[in-house]
Scaffold this motif. Sequence first.
Motif, PDB file in Angstrom:
ATOM      1  N   ASP A  56       0.484  -0.819  -0.399  1.00 16.99           N
ATOM      2  CA  ASP A  56       0.022   0.325   0.178  1.00 16.99           C
ATOM      3  C   ASP A  56       1.397   1.397  -0.025  1.00 16.99           C
ATOM      4  OD1 ASP A  56      -2.100   1.636   0.341  1.00 16.99           O
ATOM      5  OD2 ASP A  56      -1.729   1.804   2.665  1.00 16.99           O
ATOM      6  N   SER A  57       1.950   1.192   1.129  1.00 14.81           N
ATOM      7  CA  SER A  57       2.670   2.558   1.179  1.00 14.81           C
ATOM      8  C   SER A  57       3.859   1.952   2.428  1.00 14.81           C
ATOM      9  CB  SER A  57       1.850   3.809   1.227  1.00 14.81           C
ATOM     10  OG  SER A  57       1.776   3.372   3.044  1.00 14.81           O
ATOM     11  N   PHE A  58       4.648   2.941   1.890  1.00 12.26           N
ATOM     12  CA  PHE A  58       5.879   2.892   3.139  1.00 12.26           C
ATOM     13  C   PHE A  58       6.157   3.933   3.512  1.00 12.26           C
ATOM     14  CE2 PHE A  58       8.467   1.915  -0.286  1.00 12.26           C
ATOM     15  CZ  PHE A  58       9.452   2.891  -0.376  1.00 12.26           C
ATOM     16  N   ASP A  59       6.891   4.698   4.428  1.00  8.27           N
ATOM     17  CA  ASP A  59       7.050   5.782   5.133  1.00  8.27           C
ATOM     18  C   ASP A  59       8.145   5.478   6.080  1.00  8.27           C
ATOM     19  OD1 ASP A  59       5.298   7.088   4.429  1.00  8.27           O
ATOM     20  OD2 ASP A  59       3.651   7.061   5.981  1.00  8.27           O
ATOM     21  N   ILE A  60       9.513   6.694   4.855  1.00  4.36           N
ATOM     22  CA  ILE A  60      10.603   6.683   6.026  1.00  4.36           C
ATOM     23  C   ILE A  60      10.777   8.413   6.462  1.00  4.36           C
ATOM     24  CG2 ILE A  60      13.321   6.630   6.028  1.00  4.36           C
ATOM     25  CD1 ILE A  60      12.738   4.616   3.237  1.00  4.36           C
ATOM     26  N   SER A  61      11.406   8.077   8.173  1.00  6.16           N
ATOM     27  CA  SER A  61      10.879   9.360   8.326  1.00  6.16           C
ATOM     28  C   SER A  61      12.805   9.654   8.576  1.00  6.16           C
ATOM     29  CB  SER A  61      10.745  10.010   9.566  1.00  6.16           C
ATOM     30  OG  SER A  61       9.173   9.511   8.847  1.00  6.16           O
ATOM     31  N   LYS A  83      10.801  13.118   5.726  1.00  7.91           N
ATOM     32  CA  LYS A  83       9.539  12.132   5.437  1.00  7.91           C
ATOM     33  C   LYS A  83       9.691  11.771   3.755  1.00  7.91           C
ATOM     34  CE  LYS A  83       5.155  10.640   6.797  1.00  7.91           C
ATOM     35  NZ  LYS A  83       3.764  10.980   7.313  1.00  7.91           N
ATOM     36  N   LEU A  84      10.036  10.359   3.391  1.00  8.98           N
ATOM     37  CA  LEU A  84       9.819   9.831   2.231  1.00  8.98           C
ATOM     38  C   LEU A  84       9.273   9.043   2.629  1.00  8.98           C
ATOM     39  CD1 LEU A  84      13.560   9.076   1.780  1.00  8.98           C
ATOM     40  CD2 LEU A  84      12.450  10.719   0.890  1.00  8.98           C
ATOM     41  N   LEU A 108       6.715  11.252  -1.738  1.00  9.18           N
ATOM     42  CA  LEU A 108       6.766  12.534  -1.909  1.00  9.18           C
ATOM     43  C   LEU A 108       7.055  12.477  -1.226  1.00  9.18           C
ATOM     44  CD1 LEU A 108       2.864  11.942  -1.246  1.00  9.18           C
ATOM     45  CD2 LEU A 108       4.162  12.387  -3.488  1.00  9.18           C
ATOM     46  N   ARG A 109       7.769  13.572  -0.210  1.00 10.05           N
ATOM     47  CA  ARG A 109       8.973  14.209   0.760  1.00 10.05           C
ATOM     48  C   ARG A 109       8.013  15.703   1.671  1.00 10.05           C
ATOM     49  NH1 ARG A 109       9.694  13.326  -4.733  1.00 10.05           N
ATOM     50  NH2 ARG A 109      11.067  15.367  -5.474  1.00 10.05           N
ATOM     51  N   ASN A 110       8.954  15.305   2.193  1.00  8.56           N
ATOM     52  CA  ASN A 110       8.052  16.611   3.345  1.00  8.56           C
ATOM     53  C   ASN A 110       9.075  17.525   4.223  1.00  8.56           C
ATOM     54  OD1 ASN A 110       6.189  15.207   4.498  1.00  8.56           O
ATOM     55  ND2 ASN A 110       4.867  16.037   4.316  1.00  8.56           N
ATOM     56  N   ALA A 111       8.755  18.110   5.171  1.00  3.22           N
ATOM     57  CA  ALA A 111       9.386  18.163   6.378  1.00  3.22           C
ATOM     58  C   ALA A 111       8.316  19.016   7.598  1.00  3.22           C
ATOM     59  CB  ALA A 111      10.450  18.773   6.074  1.00  3.22           C
ATOM     60  N   ARG A 112       8.437  18.550   8.537  1.00  2.00           N
ATOM     61  CA  ARG A 112       7.670  19.580  10.024  1.00  2.00           C
ATOM     62  C   ARG A 112       8.479  20.173  10.577  1.00  2.00           C
ATOM     63  NH1 ARG A 112       4.167  15.669  12.435  1.00  2.00           N
ATOM     64  NH2 ARG A 112       6.064  14.709  14.312  1.00  2.00           N
ATOM     65  N   ILE A 113       8.150  20.972  10.366  1.00  4.37           N
ATOM     66  CA  ILE A 113       8.612  22.457  11.114  1.00  4.37           C
ATOM     67  C   ILE A 113       7.900  22.866  12.458  1.00  4.37           C
ATOM     68  CG2 ILE A 113      10.850  23.972  11.800  1.00  4.37           C
ATOM     69  CD1 ILE A 113      11.437  21.759  10.054  1.00  4.37           C
ATOM     70  N   SER A 114       7.828  22.988  13.470  1.00  6.82           N
ATOM     71  CA  SER A 114       7.604  23.561  14.725  1.00  6.82           C
ATOM     72  C   SER A 114       6.365  23.080  15.153  1.00  6.82           C
ATOM     73  CB  SER A 114       7.525  25.547  15.146  1.00  6.82           C
ATOM     74  OG  SER A 114       9.081  25.226  14.897  1.00  6.82           O
ATOM     75  N   GLU A 136       4.971  22.094   2.398  1.00 10.35           N
ATOM     76  CA  GLU A 136       4.132  21.775   0.673  1.00 10.35           C
ATOM     77  C   GLU A 136       5.345  20.379   0.714  1.00 10.35           C
ATOM     78  OE1 GLU A 136       2.868  22.728  -3.009  1.00 10.35           O
ATOM     79  OE2 GLU A 136       3.505  24.795  -0.960  1.00 10.35           O
ATOM     80  N   GLU A 137       4.020  19.073   0.124  1.00  7.08           N
ATOM     81  CA  GLU A 137       4.357  18.402  -0.260  1.00  7.08           C
ATOM     82  C   GLU A 137       5.705  18.436  -1.375  1.00  7.08           C
ATOM     83  OE1 GLU A 137       2.479  13.764   1.793  1.00  7.08           O
ATOM     84  OE2 GLU A 137       1.845  15.185  -0.095  1.00  7.08           O
ATOM     85  N   GLU A 138       6.775  17.302  -1.847  1.00  3.47           N
ATOM     86  CA  GLU A 138       7.005  17.923  -3.337  1.00  3.47           C
ATOM     87  C   GLU A 138       7.458  16.267  -3.558  1.00  3.47           C
ATOM     88  OE1 GLU A 138      11.171  18.871  -2.615  1.00  3.47           O
ATOM     89  OE2 GLU A 138      11.042  20.220  -0.995  1.00  3.47           O
ATOM     90  N   ALA A 139       6.617  16.235  -5.303  1.00  2.00           N
ATOM     91  CA  ALA A 139       5.854  15.168  -5.330  1.00  2.00           C
ATOM     92  C   ALA A 139       7.003  14.422  -6.990  1.00  2.00           C
ATOM     93  CB  ALA A 139       4.629  14.748  -6.006  1.00  2.00           C
ATOM     94  N   PRO A 140       7.186  15.886  -7.477  1.00  3.35           N
ATOM     95  CA  PRO A 140       8.062  14.964  -9.275  1.00  3.35           C
ATOM     96  C   PRO A 140       8.736  14.257  -8.810  1.00  3.35           C
ATOM     97  CG  PRO A 140       7.992  17.512  -8.528  1.00  3.35           C
ATOM     98  CD  PRO A 140       7.897  16.727  -7.515  1.00  3.35           C
ATOM     99  N   ILE A 141       9.318  13.199 -10.050  1.00  5.43           N
ATOM    100  CA  ILE A 141      10.085  12.464  -9.476  1.00  5.43           C
ATOM    101  C   ILE A 141      10.234  11.676 -11.379  1.00  5.43           C
ATOM    102  CG2 ILE A 141      10.177  10.838  -7.802  1.00  5.43           C
ATOM    103  CD1 ILE A 141       8.305   8.760  -8.078  1.00  5.43           C
TER     104      ILE A 141
END
Length: 175
Positions: free
Chosen positions: A64-69, A89-90, A100-106, A111-116
């Motif tokens: 389905d999906s996986f995440d690496i943070s 976060k991948l 997808l990739r993004n980050a969380r600050i505070s 915004e998610e970056e999607a282009p591959i």
Amino acid sequence: MEKDAINTEDDLHLNNSFGDSGLISPDKEDISRILTVPFSGRIRGGMRPGKKIIILGIIDPEPDSFDISLSCGHNEEKDDEELTDVALKLSARFTERQFLRNARISGKWSEEEAPIAYFPFIPDQPFRIEIHCEHQRFRIFVDGHQLFDFYHKVKSLPAINMIRIVGSLQITKLG
């Protein structure tokens, strides 16, 4: 590859028992579940330019999906996961064939970056993900091919000291 990229409080025991698996640092002391997903581990000394993390594994047969943070800080008592800064976060999404990739600050996600150029993961097949830390960015490779860059949102690289892996995959090696 750096021998001490990822480790545990119990370095000596792991190194004696598992050889190269001493790179791995599960939060739990249960050695038998060392690479079980969901996986959480520490990155010794945090990230810095020139450091890389390599994840070898196999995608589940019906993923389905996986995440690496890669995240900052670690608190055993409180599970304030929502407040932890996430440097990278991948997120692989098989239905949409997106990485997808993004980050969380505070507490706020960027915004998610999607282009591959292409979706590199195949159900029931092995993979190799490399996350190279550079001065300005992470550079992500899959199976030896550079897939994308992610510019640092967390500026203190040594504070990035945790890795978490969840989802439709098995980890065979981490370093």
